[in-house]
Design a protein around this motif. Structure first.
Motif, mmCIF file in Angstrom:
data_model
loop_
_atom_site.group_PDB
_atom_site.id
_atom_site.type_symbol
_atom_site.label_atom_id
_atom_site.label_comp_id
_atom_site.label_asym_id
_atom_site.label_seq_id
_atom_site.Cartn_x
_atom_site.Cartn_y
_atom_site.Cartn_z
ATOM 1 N N UNK A 123 0.736 -1.376 -0.128
ATOM 2 C CA UNK A 123 0.040 0.138 -0.054
ATOM 3 C C UNK A 123 0.826 1.308 0.122
ATOM 4 N N UNK A 124 1.761 1.222 0.881
ATOM 5 C CA UNK A 124 2.748 2.584 1.107
ATOM 6 C C UNK A 124 3.530 2.720 -0.173
ATOM 7 N N UNK A 125 3.786 1.832 -0.921
ATOM 8 C CA UNK A 125 4.557 1.943 -2.315
ATOM 9 C C UNK A 125 3.817 2.700 -3.068
ATOM 10 N N UNK A 126 2.587 2.630 -3.290
ATOM 11 C CA UNK A 126 1.760 3.477 -4.123
ATOM 12 C C UNK A 126 1.362 4.815 -3.516
ATOM 13 N N UNK A 127 1.124 4.608 -2.192
ATOM 14 C CA UNK A 127 0.480 6.010 -1.559
ATOM 15 C C UNK A 127 1.789 6.925 -1.446
#
Length: 136
Positions: A123-127
């Motif tokens: 999630x964080x990689x995209x966010x």
């Protein structure tokens, strides 16, 4: 007429816009152990979730989401928007007998497709692209 706010683990905060929309409706947080087990939540995460619910002063119930909400028999239910597919199923099930208002909030991040909620890193990689933008 019973109006209720269903607080789920995606929006455990009295500051969420759902409370402004629901007025003085009672709020309930449901601890669905089976949901958390299937999702693989760690003990630390479960403790954090419960501490947030207790600190916010929500009525806390234990059991399956749908069972508890049907037992409470709200005629109107307010709930924070969620990407969780299990929560969406509960909302769709309750729509047959209950007026449901799903309340959106300003998103923390802008993601180009449905987020992968199984691992935070994915999630964080995209966010982080939209969250960590330097101020212009």
């Amino acid at each position: 007429m019973v109006t209720l706010v269903w607080v789920h683990d995606g929006a455990i905060s009295r500051d969420h816009p759902v409370f402004a929309r629901a007025g003085d409706a009672d709020a309930v947080f449901i601890f669905d152990a089976e949901h958390y087990r299937v999702r693989g939540y760690s003990l630390k995460r479960l403790v954090f979730i419960m501490e947030c619910a207790v600190h916010a002063g929500f009525d806390i119930r234990e059991g399956r989401y749908t069972d508890i909400l049907q037992e409470l028999t709200p005629t109107e239910l307010f709930v924070a928007r969620t990407p969780d597919p299990d929560h969406k199923i509960v909302i769709d099930t309750l729509r047959k007998t209950t007026k449901i208002t799903v309340v959106k909030e300003r998103p923390f991040a802008t993601i180009d497709r449905e987020p992968d909620l199984r691992r935070f890193f994915r999630y964080w990689k995209r966010a982080k692209k939209s969250v960590m933008k330097p101020d212009a």
